[in-house]
Design an enzyme around this catalytic site. Structure first.
Site, PDB file in Angstrom:
ATOM      1  N   SER A 188       1.637  -9.695  -0.751  1.00  0.00           N
ATOM      2  CA  SER A 188       1.353  -8.257  -0.708  1.00  0.00           C
ATOM      3  C   SER A 188       1.547  -7.617   0.654  1.00  0.00           C
ATOM      4  CB  SER A 188      -0.083  -8.013  -1.191  1.00  0.00           C
ATOM      5  OG  SER A 188      -0.975  -8.804  -0.436  1.00  0.00           O
ATOM      6  N   GLU A 220      -9.492   6.124   3.455  1.00  0.00           N
ATOM      7  CA  GLU A 220     -10.279   5.076   4.085  1.00  0.00           C
ATOM      8  C   GLU A 220      -9.343   3.903   4.305  1.00  0.00           C
ATOM      9  OE1 GLU A 220      -9.980   5.347   0.880  1.00  0.00           O
ATOM     10  OE2 GLU A 220      -9.266   3.303   0.542  1.00  0.00           O
ATOM     11  N   LYS A 231       0.811  -1.228   0.000  1.00  0.00           N
ATOM     12  CA  LYS A 231       0.000   0.000   0.000  1.00  0.00           C
ATOM     13  C   LYS A 231       0.838   1.269   0.000  1.00  0.00           C
ATOM     14  CE  LYS A 231      -4.188  -1.770   0.190  1.00  0.00           C
ATOM     15  NZ  LYS A 231      -5.077  -1.629  -0.979  1.00  0.00           N
TER      16      LYS A 231
END
Lengths: 398, 293
Positions: free
Chosen positions: A382, A115, A93
């Site tokens: 990830s 968010e 991210k």
């Protein structure tokens, strides 16, 4: 920078999917963002600032690790993990968070809204904003706050304001609703940093572009390690940012099989999973025409997954188009399968994957015995699983 | 044959238009119908009916909660059209459906929503999350079935955008006059006068103003500058708090009636004057008794 059409929306669409289904008040900020993003894409000074942040702050490139003991245990082929879990803050991210924060500064925005579902995007935002000196407000469903408590603490330690959202199902989709409501009020000075390749144009294109570094590195590392592209690439798909990030480098090579793994949850009824390509139909959610889990009245259905990051009723429009073209196979792994995969990787390799990434491993475990042993499989790991400890303890340490 | 555009045009030609919004099905179909009729008796000229959607991103907490209640009660598109049909038997005023896009998209796979909406008696449609860029197909369908497709303009809409919207708009333009979401607010934003003047000079259709308008003074101020005013969250809120038809009618009258000082405020002022008078009398009598001593 661009290497295929899925990173570039034609008139805001990928095939039939995508678009800008937003209230009129947000059309101006979305158009402003689109212009700024396209300009930054062509600006070498922006690109070099972004690359420097990825290298010196985030810790890129991330390793490609061969996991032979894991492969042996599942009777699989040669398996390599793209180690986004080693990125600063513990997930892919941060690539997008840094890119969008740099862009926000370039646009003169002085406040960031975000968010978060699993909290990984939230933590990445909190870190990026702290590093770049931007105040940050993060909306998070109260259900998610409970199951990802360590991430809430991390965000707050890094100075972000975490706002609980109790509306609706109190998960990721409701957090997006609340972030959009904030942005509709605050857009003159705030940037909304959407965390996945979702939402109205230009978000899917922008997020995919910032995440495409995963694919580029993986391709270069594959060539270095085994002199060709991998035979198979597997990634989990929530909104789909880690998946589009790694797939993007291999879309033009038809010899590379691509698999996206959705959350199968704990059952096949609507509300028991987040498998949009299995049970979803086309619809509009959060500004984007795509596959959506909904009832016959067009009301968005509740979803369920042990993994907060996959617990979302819509999927990014690029994935919808890749599904339509049958370029990517979309499959599911259940809560239990993901839990078992997490344990397996931890025991055999000393790597604790995030529950999200464990879905990709879980599907690989299912098909591993049937894959030719000489194949090279690349899994996008990830994120790391430290944030899932409370959930893992509750569910699996019986 | 019905002609909704003509009906709306005629309405605006004769008066400043008072508009109420209700979330359809909040408290049940019967309650929505009775509330609508009460509001019409209280002076409402045009009614907007909200179609409940699970993720209303443009709405504040009042309408979010109303929507959730309506959905819990099983109000979907079909039920809203039944409400329209029932209202149409009792009133001639223009009825505009307010929706998010997804319920309409979903309906279009099983029935012809536009045709049925028109036949039920709806005169127009506004889709909150369908800007002009995405609205081509919807506009075509609205055109086929005599529904006015209502466009929204906001403080962030540029003059270039406005020019395009103006070209496509039908019925009237809805100016959502502030940033953020729907809700009960007081007063008007600072840029209101300037924005409405610019909008009025560009628009070829009547302009109505909504978003956060919830008292007499603000509504009248809006009507001074625009062709109509929309009050939504306030009616939804008092309805949720249990207001009956009589109270709702009185509230509509209070807000929409263009006397300088409405009845309620007059009574309050008289009361406060009376209290002041008593207070002064007391002081005088105190002073008198001090002098006497």
């Amino acid at each position: 920078m661009k290497n295929n059409y899925l990173l570039e929306a034609a008139e805001c669409r990928y095939g039939a999917f995508g678009g800008r289904f937003m209230p009129e008040i947000l059309m101006a900020p979305i158009n402003e963002l689109e212009k700024a993003f396209q300009a930054s894409n062509r600006d070498p000074s922006f690109q070099s600032a972004f690359t420097a942040l990825l290298k010196n702050y985030a810790g890129r490139p991330t390793a490609l690790t061969e996991v032979t003991r894991f492969s042996e245990a599942i009777q699989g082929p040669r398996i390599f993990l793209k180690r986004e879990d080693l990125l600063h803050t513990g997930a892919h991210k941060l690539n997008n968070a840094l890119g969008q924060c740099l862009l926000a500064q370039r646009m003169g925005k002085t406040r960031i809204i975000a968010e978060t579902g699993a909290g990984q995007h939230g933590v990445a935002m909190a870190a990026a904003c702290a590093h770049l000196g931007l105040p940050c407000v993060i909306y998070m469903g109260s259900v998610d706050m409970e199951r990802q408590a360590p991430n809430v603490m991390r965000m707050r330690l890094m100075g972000a304001e975490v706002v609980p959202v109790n509306n609706g199902t109190a998960t990721l989709k409701d957090a997006v609703n609340e972030a959009l409501r904030d942005w509709a009020e605050s857009f003159p000075h705030s940037h909304y940093c959407l965390g996945s390749a979702l939402g109205p144009h230009p978000y899917p294109e922008m997020v995919a572009t910032f995440q495409s570094v995963i694919g580029k590195e993986s391709r270069d590392q594959s060539i270095d390690l085994f002199s060709k592209n991998p035979d198979l690439v597997i990634a989990c798909v929530g909104g789909g940012s880690n998946a589009i990030g790694i797939f993007s480098a291999f879309l033009n090579d038809p010899n590379v099989r691509l698999i996206g793994v959705e959350a199968g949850g704990h059952g096949s009824q609507l509300g028991e999973h987040a498998a949009r390509f299995q049970a979803g139909t086309r619809g509009v959610l959060h500004g984007c025409y795509t596959y959506v889990l909904q009832d016959q009245h067009g009301q968005i259905a509740p979803t369920s997954s042990i993994s907060a990051g996959l617990d979302y009723p819509a999927v990014g429009p690029q994935h919808a188009q890749l599904f339509e073209e049958r370029r990517v196979e979309y499959v599911v792994a259940s809560d239990d399968e993901a839990g078992a995969a997490l344990k397996m990787l931890a025991r055999t390799e000393g790597i604790l994957p995030a529950l999200e990434s464990a879905h990709a491993l879980a599907y690989l475990i299912k098909i591993a015995p049937s894959l030719p042993k000489e194949q090279y499989v690349l899994v996008n790991l990830s994120g790391r699983g430290d944030k899932d400890l409370p959930q893992i303890m509750k569910t699996y340490e019986k | 044959m019905k002609n909704s555009l003509e009906k709306i045009k005629t309405l605006f030609a004769h008066q400043k238009v008072c508009i109420a919004y209700l979330t359809a099905g909040d408290g049940g179909a019967e309650r929505t119908i009775n509330a609508a009729l009460a509001l019409i008796e209280g002076g409402v000229h045009l009614l907007e009916l909200g179609i409940p959607f699970s993720d209303p991103i443009a709405d504040g907490s009042v309408i979010q909660q109303a929507t959730a209640r309506a959905l819990q009660g099983g109000t979907h598109l079909k039920q809203v059209l039944e409400i329209v049909q029932a209202l149409r038997k009792k009133t001639d005023i223009p009825l505009i459906l307010f929706s998010y896009y997804n319920p309409i998209l979903a309906a279009s796979t099983s029935f012809d929503f536009f045709k049925e909406a028109s036949e039920a008696g709806a005169d127009g449609l506004l889709i909150v999350d369908c800007p002009f860029e995405e609205s081509y197909a919807v506009q075509q369908k609205c055109g086929e079935h005599q529904l006015a497709f209502i466009h929204v303009v906001t403080p962030s809409t540029s003059m270039e955008r406005l020019a395009i919207i103006n070209k496509h708009a039908q019925g009237f333009l809805y100016y959502a006059c502030r940033k953020g979401t729907t809700g009960v607010r007081s007063g008007l934003p600072d840029d209101f006068s300037q924005k409405i003047a610019a909008l009025k000079s560009e628009a070829s259709l009547p302009v109505v103003v909504g978003f956060g308008i919830s008292d007499h003074a603000t509504a009248q101020q809006v009507l001074g500058a625009a062709d109509g005013v929309v009050v939504g969250s306030l009616f939804v809120k008092v309805l949720a708090e249990g207001a009956d038809a009589k109270k709702l009618k009185a509230l509509a009258k209070t807000i929409f009636t263009s006397t300088n000082v409405p009845l309620v405020e007059m009574v309050e002022e008289l009361r406060s004057l009376e209290n002041q008078r008593r207070h002064h009398l007391k002081i005088i009598s105190n002073l008198k008794s001090q002098q006497d001593n």
